[in-house]
Structure formats: structure tokens, C-alpha cells
Scaffold this active site. Structure first.
Site, short mmCIF file in Angstrom:
data_model
loop_
_atom_site.label_atom_id
_atom_site.label_comp_id
_atom_site.label_asym_id
_atom_site.label_seq_id
_atom_site.Cartn_x
_atom_site.Cartn_y
_atom_site.Cartn_z
N SER A 87 -3.25 -7.04 -22.17
CA SER A 87 -2.59 -7.60 -21.00
C SER A 87 -2.88 -9.09 -20.83
CB SER A 87 -3.05 -6.87 -19.73
OG SER A 87 -2.48 -7.46 -18.59
N ALA A 88 -1.85 -9.81 -20.41
CA ALA A 88 -2.02 -11.23 -20.09
C ALA A 88 -2.95 -11.42 -18.89
CB ALA A 88 -0.66 -11.86 -19.81
N ASP A 89 -3.22 -10.35 -18.15
CA ASP A 89 -4.16 -10.46 -17.01
C ASP A 89 -5.52 -10.97 -17.48
OD1 ASP A 89 -2.14 -9.31 -15.50
OD2 ASP A 89 -3.17 -7.39 -15.22
N LYS A 105 9.41 -7.59 -13.80
CA LYS A 105 7.94 -7.59 -13.71
C LYS A 105 7.49 -8.90 -14.35
CE LYS A 105 4.09 -5.21 -16.04
NZ LYS A 105 3.72 -4.09 -16.92
N ASP A 113 -1.55 -4.71 -28.10
CA ASP A 113 -1.18 -4.72 -26.68
C ASP A 113 -2.40 -5.03 -25.81
OD1 ASP A 113 -0.14 -4.39 -24.17
OD2 ASP A 113 0.73 -2.41 -24.53
N VAL A 152 -0.83 -9.05 -11.88
CA VAL A 152 -2.11 -9.70 -11.58
C VAL A 152 -2.09 -11.15 -12.09
CG1 VAL A 152 -4.57 -9.71 -12.16
CG2 VAL A 152 -3.45 -7.58 -11.46
N LYS A 211 -7.57 0.04 -15.38
CA LYS A 211 -7.01 1.39 -15.36
C LYS A 211 -7.57 2.21 -16.52
CE LYS A 211 -2.83 -0.34 -14.71
NZ LYS A 211 -2.93 -1.48 -13.81
N GLU A 250 -0.61 -8.56 -4.95
CA GLU A 250 0.46 -8.59 -5.95
C GLU A 250 1.65 -7.74 -5.49
OE1 GLU A 250 0.58 -5.98 -9.26
OE2 GLU A 250 -1.52 -5.39 -9.03
#
Ligand code: PSU
Ligand code: MN
Length: 303
Positions: free
Chosen positions: A139-141, A85, A137, A105, A158, A24
Site C-alpha cells: 500500500s502507498a499508505d 478511491k 502489492d 489513508v 488490517k 478519511e
């Protein structure tokens, strides 16, 4: 069809059927400070070559989807100002409007799949943030892992995230979470979290076989390979916990939201650990690159 701009190295590897590992670029533009970002990006590419595969760093540059960057493009991207981003939601807009964006990602998985690349190495995926029950919140990951058939090698999620909720969402989305060589789900800067990973595999060959079996079943979605940071490089979780809490409190106080949350937290933790978080981050990305290269090689060898 979208025109892909391949690097010379990736083009040759594709033609020869050699193993390729996607990388990435958000980690370069938003995850690490300059100039270490450029050094690490080049080092990680070299680690993949040394392990017998070819690196393909993804980015959108002036509307062109790049699969593999030439060394001068990597240098340029690491210093460029105002790079977006991009995740699943903004990737097409970035290409159609001719802008420049670094791939998260999620966007890297989309680009890899589009280019026929099945293995991807990163640091840590995005996940469910602390306080997600009020902020939503997530993540779209995580959704990308549920959709797009790429095996992603990361050091877990993380530790700034809510790992228990992240594991629950991955389970809901049907994403295999495979710890490499241990039972615990790793916590990015620390080798172990308090949570067990649902699956464990000890060799790149086993992970490659599981990937190929999902492909044979026609299952959409990828695998998350959770590869612990080497013990010698880790920061113990008890040292990090208060630092993460303070960084999170700062983010809340400054009303940081959306895409800015993760880069903000990483930068605050970098400052509060006097750079130690970055040293650990570099070690774990390199470790992931080596494992991803071995998985990509095994996939090619298994045919
Ligand atoms: N891993 C790192 N550093 C990073 C990231 C991951 O070691 O900067 C980036 C990845 O691009 C990941 C993104 O997809 O953070 C997640 O952002 P968000 O939480 O906004 O989805
Ligand atoms: Mn988010």
C-alpha cells in the site's frame, strides 16, 4: 495553491486554534456497506466532538478538496455511485479533472498536512499484502507515513495483510510504530498480533510529545499509533484466520488486483462473518477517534 473548501466547523476551529482530527472517506465509500457507512461516519465525527476536538472528514468533490464535510455532503458521499478511491498517485488528477474521489489513508494524510492538521484517525492502514513477494502489492499508505508528518491512529494494519512484512517496511521507511497501552502490535479485528510493536506509549500526552519532537527535529514522515480494539469488541485471531485465508483465495481465484484488493477482501470477510467483522470495525474506529482527539488536544495544550 489549491483552494481548500473547509466545513464551517473546521474553519471556526482553525481560526480559534482548537484541536482538529482528520478522517478519511474511503472507509465510507469502499470500506463499509450502505447504510451503516453513513451512520458510522456521523458517529465517529460525534465521538471526536465529545472528546473535545473537531472532526475534518476529507474528500474531493467535483474537483474541490474538502477539509471537513457538512452533514448533507457526508450523506451524499455515502450513497454516491462511482466515487474513485484516491491515493497519492491519483489525488492531483482527481482535483485537476474535476472528479469526485474518496481519500485513502495516504491521500488523507496529504490533505491533512496541506490544511495544517497533524492528527488523523482511521480503522487500519494499508500495508504489505500476503503474497507481495510475487504481486508487489504494498500500500502507498506506508510510503506516505514515511513522507508526511501526520500522526495516524489505527488499530494496526488490517489482518488480511502480512503483518511481519508490513512492520519491516515501516522500519525501513523510518516510521515510528507506537503500540498504545500494550507491547503487541494489534491486528485490527483482534487486539493482539504475534508481533511486538517497536515502541509502546501509554498516554496521549506522550504520543503528542513524540510527535512534537519529530517536528522539532525537522523529520519528514508521520507516526503510526497502533491502538488495540477493546477486548470486549474483538474477534479472536484463531476464528478469523481461516476466514481471511478463504477470502484471500477467492481474491486470487477472481484475479482481483490493485486498488480492488482491499475492498474485495473486506466485503468477503463481512459476508463470511455475517456482519461480525463490521461490528468490530465500527468499535475500533470509534476507539481510534477518541484516542486521536486526546492526542490532538494534548498537542494544542503542549503548544
Ligand atoms: N481501514 C478500514 N477500512 C478501509 C480502509 C482502511 O477499516 O476501507 C481503506 C483505507 O482508505 C486505506 C485503504 O488507506 O483501505 C488501503 O487500500 P490499499 O490496500 O489499496 O492501499
Ligand atoms: Mn494495493
Amino acid at each position: 495553491m489549491i483552494d481548500i473548501q473547509y466545513s464551517a466547523e473546521v474553519r471556526a476551529a482553525k481560526d480559534a486554534g482548537r484541536p482538529i482530527v482528520a478522517l478519511e472517506s474511503t472507509i465510507i465509500t469502499h470500506g463499509m456497506p450502505y447504510p451503516q457507512n453513513i451512520e458510522v461516519a456521523a458517529q465517529v465525527e460525534q465521538d471526536i466532538r465529545d472528546a473535545g476536538a473537531v472532526p475534518a472528514t476529507m474528500a474531493v468533490i467535483e474537483g474541490k478538496l474538502h477539509v471537513g464535510l457538512e452533514p448533507d455532503q457526508l450523506q451524499w458521499l455515502g450513497q454516491a455511485q462511482g466515487v474513485a478511491k484516491i491515493s497519492r498517485a491519483d489525488m492531483a488528477a482527481c482535483i485537476s479533472t474535476g472528479e469526485t474521489g474518496a481519500t485513502t489513508v495516504a491521500a488523507t494524510m496529504i490533505a491533512a498536512h496541506y490544511a495544517g492538521i497533524e492528527v488523523f484517525a482511521t480503522g487500519g492502514i494499508g500495508g504489505v499484502h500476503q503474497g507481495a513477494e510475487t504481486t508487489f502489492d504494498i500500500s502507498a499508505d506506508l510510503h506516505e507515513l514515511g513522507h508526511t508528518p501526520v500522526t495516524v491512529v489505527a488499530a494496526g494494519a488490517k489482518a488480511i495483510l502480512d503483518l511481519a512484512k508490513t512492520l519491516e517496511v515501516l522500519e525501513t521507511l523510518g516510521v515510528p510504530v507506537i503500540a498504545h497501552g500494550q507491547d503487541a502490535f494489534p491486528a485490527f479485528w483482534s487486539a493482539k498480533s504475534p508481533y511486538a510493536a517497536p515502541l509502546r506509549m501509554d498516554t496521549p500526552e506522550a504520543i503528542a510529545k513524540a510527535h512534537a519532537t519529530r517536528r522539532a527535529l525537522g523529520l519528514p514522515g508521520g507516526q503510526l499509533v497502533a491502538n488495540p480494539i477493546p477486548i470486549a469488541d474483538q474477534i479472536p485471531a484463531e476464528i478469523l484466520a481461516p476466514i481471511i485465508a478463504e477470502a484471500q483465495a477467492d481474491a486470487d481465484a477472481h484475479r482481483i488486483t490493485g486498488k480492488d484488493v482491499t475492498p474485495y477482501l473486506l466485503q468477503r470477510i463481512f459476508e463470511m462473518t455475517e456482519g461480525r467483522s463490521l461490528t468490530a470495525n465500527i468499535a475500533l474506529v470509534r476507539n481510534n477517534a477518541r484516542l486521536a482527539a486526546a492526542i490532538a488536544r494534548a498537542l494544542v495544550e503542549q503548544g
